[in-house]
Design an enzyme around this catalytic site. Sequence first.
Site, PDB file in Angstrom:
ATOM      1  N   SER A   1       9.122   5.196  -3.828  1.00 56.50           N
ATOM      2  CA  SER A   1       8.931   3.840  -4.357  1.00 56.50           C
ATOM      3  C   SER A   1       8.653   2.765  -3.326  1.00 56.50           C
ATOM      4  CB  SER A   1      10.152   3.422  -5.188  1.00 56.50           C
ATOM      5  OG  SER A   1      10.175   4.112  -6.404  1.00 56.50           O
ATOM      6  N   LYS A  37      13.221  -7.594  -3.480  1.00 58.08           N
ATOM      7  CA  LYS A  37      13.115  -6.794  -4.704  1.00 58.08           C
ATOM      8  C   LYS A  37      14.294  -7.089  -5.625  1.00 58.08           C
ATOM      9  CE  LYS A  37      12.459  -1.951  -6.175  1.00 58.08           C
ATOM     10  NZ  LYS A  37      12.251  -0.557  -5.724  1.00 58.08           N
ATOM     11  N   SER A  62       8.317   2.153  -7.569  1.00 61.81           N
ATOM     12  CA  SER A  62       8.882   1.069  -8.354  1.00 61.81           C
ATOM     13  C   SER A  62       8.773  -0.288  -7.659  1.00 61.81           C
ATOM     14  CB  SER A  62      10.356   1.359  -8.651  1.00 61.81           C
ATOM     15  OG  SER A  62      11.121   1.367  -7.453  1.00 61.81           O
TER      16      SER A  62
END
Length: 492
Positions: A179, A77, A155
């Site tokens: 998330s 990420k 997210s």
Amino acid sequence: MTANTWTIAAARDALKKGEITATDLTMACLTAMDAGDALGAYVHKTPEIALDQARAADARLAQGDAPAMCGIPLGIKDLFCTKGVPSQAASNILRGFRPEYESTVTTRLFEAGAVMLGKLNMDEFAMGSSNETSCYGPAVNPWRIDDRELTPGGSSGGSAAAVAGDLCLAATGTDTGGSIRQPAAFTGIVGIKPTYGRVSRWGIVAFASSLDQAGPMTKSVRDAAIMLGAMAGHDPKDSTSADIPVPDFEAALTGDIRGKKIGIPREYRIDGMPAEIDALWHRGAEMLRDAGAEIVDISLPHTKYALPAYYVIAPAEASSNLARYDGVRYGHRAKLSHGDGVTEMYEKTRAEGFGHEVQRRVMIGTYVLSAGFYDAYYNRARKVRALIKRDFEQAFAAGVDAILTPATPSAAFGLGEMSQADPIQMYLNDVFTVTVNLAGLPGISVPVGLDGQGLPLGLQLIGRPWEEGDLLNHAYVLERAAGFVAKPQKWW
């Protein structure tokens, strides 16, 4: 079946038997990554680093003492700082930032021999539930039922899309209010948020420091156990990191939950919940009962205050954390006019660099921390948080081993469908997940079925603090009973 579709466990076994090399496995994933550009999952590709790491992994495997993650290709990420590689948190304000250091999580994974394919898309500064606030544009869910593009959740949307679309074997995610778990549920994969303090936050771009936790996003519960073992552990560089030994999470997957108590919180039966999600929740409880667990009704009375408390505490911490992005030392600096001073530099840089959602949360956070409102909002929210934590403590003290809830209030929705005019509509996506962050507990999302349209739905299990092994075992039982093997039809 091409190697990029494998689980970590299957790849580990094939690598150790010499049936495939880490280099060939990495090439299969790099090929899938390049063919998957329509998913918008990868935002910075690192094929040279990947192949260097794969060759090093092959050398370790040849010596015969390689750890479980050795040679496993991962997506990282964009919130994790990776040395010499753009680490932007999907924000224009960090455009051009290449850290001189490596986050603790990626350091641990690389020391275990894992391979980095590239950096993954996400909501800007991890603020969002649909991956639409990213400066790179949205990531797209590999699942589709018509001609619409669906959200992979947020997210960690790029992580979810990459794992579900087989563009990597697994990915790192972070979870501040859901998330990891919400995108996992939207894309039919497994995502675990560990206990707060189990995984180091050092080198991860901060959103809300008392809530953020990193965790793995994987194709199976076993994979989550393997990868979490490599990520977790005490780190003196993170003052909130717990000095508690990391057990063998994979060894905890016995599949035996006889006599365990599973709590069903009555407060999670919210108005307007789709009948399909309610039915799935009942079915999940039946599966655990069939495996020998006792299902008990419990009450978590302060649940209804969780979202409002979260959306005071998280923006407050964000406004403080994001004050450092001011155009002085790194990242974007606005072009200044003659006569502009330092104040104008701050204002113009932040106005240009931050997207609307980040600006909104920074303003909310600054407001609730301001002198006249600190007690009315921030302090009150902190007291509510303590009550939410106590609700869980009382349930666990009464003998509950895990709590079963829905993961999300709906299946994946279309990109652009949630009204931008009403941010509250988007915030409601976190209704089942934020309590876990506020209480610092471990939570996992497991894919359990498809809705009437054929989109994946997940259930969430919440565990006792520091007992991720137990939680993973409950999830393992649920996963086996549900037998979820559906994959998205390839359209990209």
